[in-house]
Design an enzyme around this catalytic site. Structure first.
Site, PDB file in Angstrom:
ATOM      1  N   SER A  67       0.778  -1.182  -0.102  1.00  0.00           N
ATOM      2  CA  SER A  67      -0.146  -0.022   0.062  1.00  0.00           C
ATOM      3  C   SER A  67       0.959   1.455  -0.051  1.00  0.00           C
ATOM      4  CB  SER A  67      -0.854   0.055   1.063  1.00  0.00           C
ATOM      5  OG  SER A  67      -1.793  -1.068   1.318  1.00  0.00           O
ATOM      6  N   THR A 200      -2.129   3.255   4.458  1.00  0.00           N
ATOM      7  CA  THR A 200      -0.975   4.438   4.513  1.00  0.00           C
ATOM      8  C   THR A 200       0.017   4.156   5.519  1.00  0.00           C
ATOM      9  OG1 THR A 200      -2.727   5.538   3.411  1.00  0.00           O
ATOM     10  CG2 THR A 200      -1.019   6.675   4.481  1.00  0.00           C
ATOM     11  N   THR A 218       1.618   6.891   0.466  1.00  0.00           N
ATOM     12  CA  THR A 218       0.804   5.725   0.223  1.00  0.00           C
ATOM     13  C   THR A 218       0.875   5.668  -1.535  1.00  0.00           C
ATOM     14  OG1 THR A 218      -1.529   5.148   0.288  1.00  0.00           O
ATOM     15  CG2 THR A 218      -1.211   7.387   0.026  1.00  0.00           C
ATOM     16  N   ARG A 228      -7.108  10.300  -9.186  1.00  0.00           N
ATOM     17  CA  ARG A 228      -7.884  10.351  -7.791  1.00  0.00           C
ATOM     18  C   ARG A 228      -6.547  10.899  -6.640  1.00  0.00           C
ATOM     19  NH1 ARG A 228      -6.655   7.442  -2.642  1.00  0.00           N
ATOM     20  NH2 ARG A 228      -8.522   7.226  -1.679  1.00  0.00           N
ATOM     21  N   VAL A 229      -6.794  11.649  -5.945  1.00  0.00           N
ATOM     22  CA  VAL A 229      -6.034  12.042  -4.919  1.00  0.00           C
ATOM     23  C   VAL A 229      -6.656  11.491  -3.463  1.00  0.00           C
ATOM     24  CG1 VAL A 229      -4.544  13.675  -3.768  1.00  0.00           C
ATOM     25  CG2 VAL A 229      -4.421  13.742  -6.122  1.00  0.00           C
ATOM     26  N   GLY A 230      -5.794  10.877  -2.571  1.00  0.00           N
ATOM     27  CA  GLY A 230      -6.583  10.652  -1.560  1.00  0.00           C
ATOM     28  C   GLY A 230      -6.467  11.690  -0.273  1.00  0.00           C
ATOM     29  N   ASP A 231      -6.605  11.252   1.026  1.00  0.00           N
ATOM     30  CA  ASP A 231      -6.590  12.180   2.069  1.00  0.00           C
ATOM     31  C   ASP A 231      -4.761  12.342   2.644  1.00  0.00           C
ATOM     32  OD1 ASP A 231      -6.201   9.371   2.861  1.00  0.00           O
ATOM     33  OD2 ASP A 231      -6.590  10.046   4.967  1.00  0.00           O
ATOM     34  N   THR A 251      -5.247   7.077   8.538  1.00  0.00           N
ATOM     35  CA  THR A 251      -5.180   6.030   7.594  1.00  0.00           C
ATOM     36  C   THR A 251      -6.447   5.533   7.556  1.00  0.00           C
ATOM     37  OG1 THR A 251      -4.138   3.809   6.868  1.00  0.00           O
ATOM     38  CG2 THR A 251      -4.645   4.285   9.145  1.00  0.00           C
ATOM     39  N   GLY A 252      -6.680   5.099   6.197  1.00  0.00           N
ATOM     40  CA  GLY A 252      -8.052   4.415   5.940  1.00  0.00           C
ATOM     41  C   GLY A 252      -8.809   4.990   4.481  1.00  0.00           C
ATOM     42  N   ASP A 253      -9.916   4.945   4.632  1.00  0.00           N
ATOM     43  CA  ASP A 253     -10.628   5.261   3.415  1.00  0.00           C
ATOM     44  C   ASP A 253     -10.535   6.837   3.146  1.00  0.00           C
ATOM     45  OD1 ASP A 253     -12.400   6.022   1.087  1.00  0.00           O
ATOM     46  OD2 ASP A 253     -14.030   4.671   1.957  1.00  0.00           O
ATOM     47  N   GLY A 254      -9.509   7.262   2.335  1.00  0.00           N
ATOM     48  CA  GLY A 254      -9.279   8.709   2.366  1.00  0.00           C
ATOM     49  C   GLY A 254     -10.380   9.388   1.605  1.00  0.00           C
TER      50      GLY A 254
END
Ligand code: NAG
Ligand code: NAG
Length: 340
Positions: A67, A200, A218, A228-231, A251-254
């Site tokens: 990840s 992450t 991550t 797509r860019v996450g948190d 960490t998790g579903d960004g």
């Protein structure tokens, strides 16, 4: 938490900057080599920023859990792209990259954005060109493993994916997709979420002087829509550091977590005098109120070296492991917190 109270109390009353539990390195997930690398970086005279950078780089090299770093989480086209950030809690400077392509050392590029430009956040192809110009080498981030994940996904008709309300039906087919008025019944994300695709690394380092830095790295969400860019690279979402208070990293579903700036919220809670564990729980509870089924966790630490963690309890996720290395440990210690 292993706080030796008498020592701490004496220490505090005599010398404000002194603490029995600093320095401290804390990071998400049992990525112990990253923790050890951050600690040894501090120990050999490095700054807290050096420690966060080297610690997270270690995970990028080891492809922690698939990840972090190259060769993981291929997007819909099969490419691995990286997100990372680093924050200096003394100066409140941040460097971040999102949707970074071809460069393995994402947190190194994030630090270069912070220190070699006046910007905070670079994304996509242009971020990669910046990195190349600054001396980072361009490499193919694909590996046999990421190619295998991608071809298996194609063979399974691109399931699961992040599309909704498009045609052809994204619950059954691959793209290219077009907007659809008829497919209003969206697939519930909770049913298909792969909790192992979101591991992450988020790290907080606090040195003996109470200086705080935090960072993340991550490769994002598996089979994400390109772009797509996450948190993780977003200050206050993926991580936050303030040397007058402490730090937090999530960490998790960004896609869900970034809407709540959980790291910022946790630091603000600590600023108001709340202990790190409760601050972490408050950040999780805030998200839970709107998204009870979200997957996520957070670690928090304050400038006296107290720390805590919290996570959202799901049937398949009831305990969250994280790593701690402080003055009282002889090495990186894995701890776990029960999710709420
Ligand atoms: C990747 O797969 C190719 C073709 O199957 C093979 O020749 C190569 O040795 C593999 N590389 C690694 C690092 O396993
Ligand atoms: C950090 O948290 C601990 C535990 O709640 C608390 O005793 C300590 O005073 C806090 N430190 C700061 C600087 O707020």
């Amino acid at each position: 938490m292993k706080v030796i109270l008498p020592a701490v109390v004496i220490c505090f009353s005599l010398i404000p900057a002194c603490s029995a539990v600093l320095p401290l390195v804390i990071n998400t997930w049992p990525f112990k080599d990253a923790t050890a690398k951050a600690w040894s970086t501090l120990h050999s005279g490095g700054s807290v920023l050096d420690a966060v950078e080297k610690g997270c780089t270690q995970c990028e090299i080891q492809q922690c859990d698939g990840s972090v770093g190259y060769g993981g989480s291929p997007d819909e086209t099969g490419e691995t792209t990286l997100d990372a950030m680093i924050m200096n809690g003394d100066t409140m400077e941040v460097g971040a990259v999102g949707d970074l392509r071809r460069i393995k050392n994402a947190i190194g590029v994030a630090r270069t954005v912070m220190e070699r430009s006046k910007h905070t956040f670079l994304v996509g192809e242009s971020a990669s060109v910046f990195a190349e110009n600054m001396g980072f080498s361009a490499e193919d981030l694909s590996t046999n493993q990421s190619r295998n994940i991608f071809s298996k996904w194609l063979n399974e008709n691109c399931q699961p994916n992040f599309r909704q309300r498009v045609s052809p039906d994204p619950t059954k087919s691959c793209g290219p997709y077009k907007p659809s008025a008829t497919l209003l019944e969206q697939r519930r994300r909770d049913q298909t979420i792969d909790i192992h695709g979101h591991d992450t690394i988020g790290m907080i380092v606090i040195n003996q002087a109470g200086q705080v830095a935090a960072g993340t790295s991550t490769n994002g969400a598996r089979h994400k829509v390109p772009g797509r860019v996450g948190d993780s690279p977003i200050a206050g979402a993926g991580a936050y550091a303030d040397s007058t208070v402490g730090g937090a990293a999530a960490t998790g579903d960004g896609d869900i977590m970034m809407r709540f700036l959980p790291s910022y919220l946790a630091v603000e809670q600590m600023r108001a005098g709340i202990d790190p564990s409760t601050a972490c729980r408050t950040a999780i509870t805030r998200i839970k109120k709107y998204f009870p089924g979200f997957f996520g966790a957070i670690v928090c630490a304050n400038t006296t070296g107290s720390y805590g963690a919290a996570c959202n309890k799901l049937p398949e996720f009831s305990k969250f492991p994280f790593m701690v290395f402080n003055k009282n440990s002889n090495g990186p210690i894995k701890e776990t917190v029960d999710c709420i």
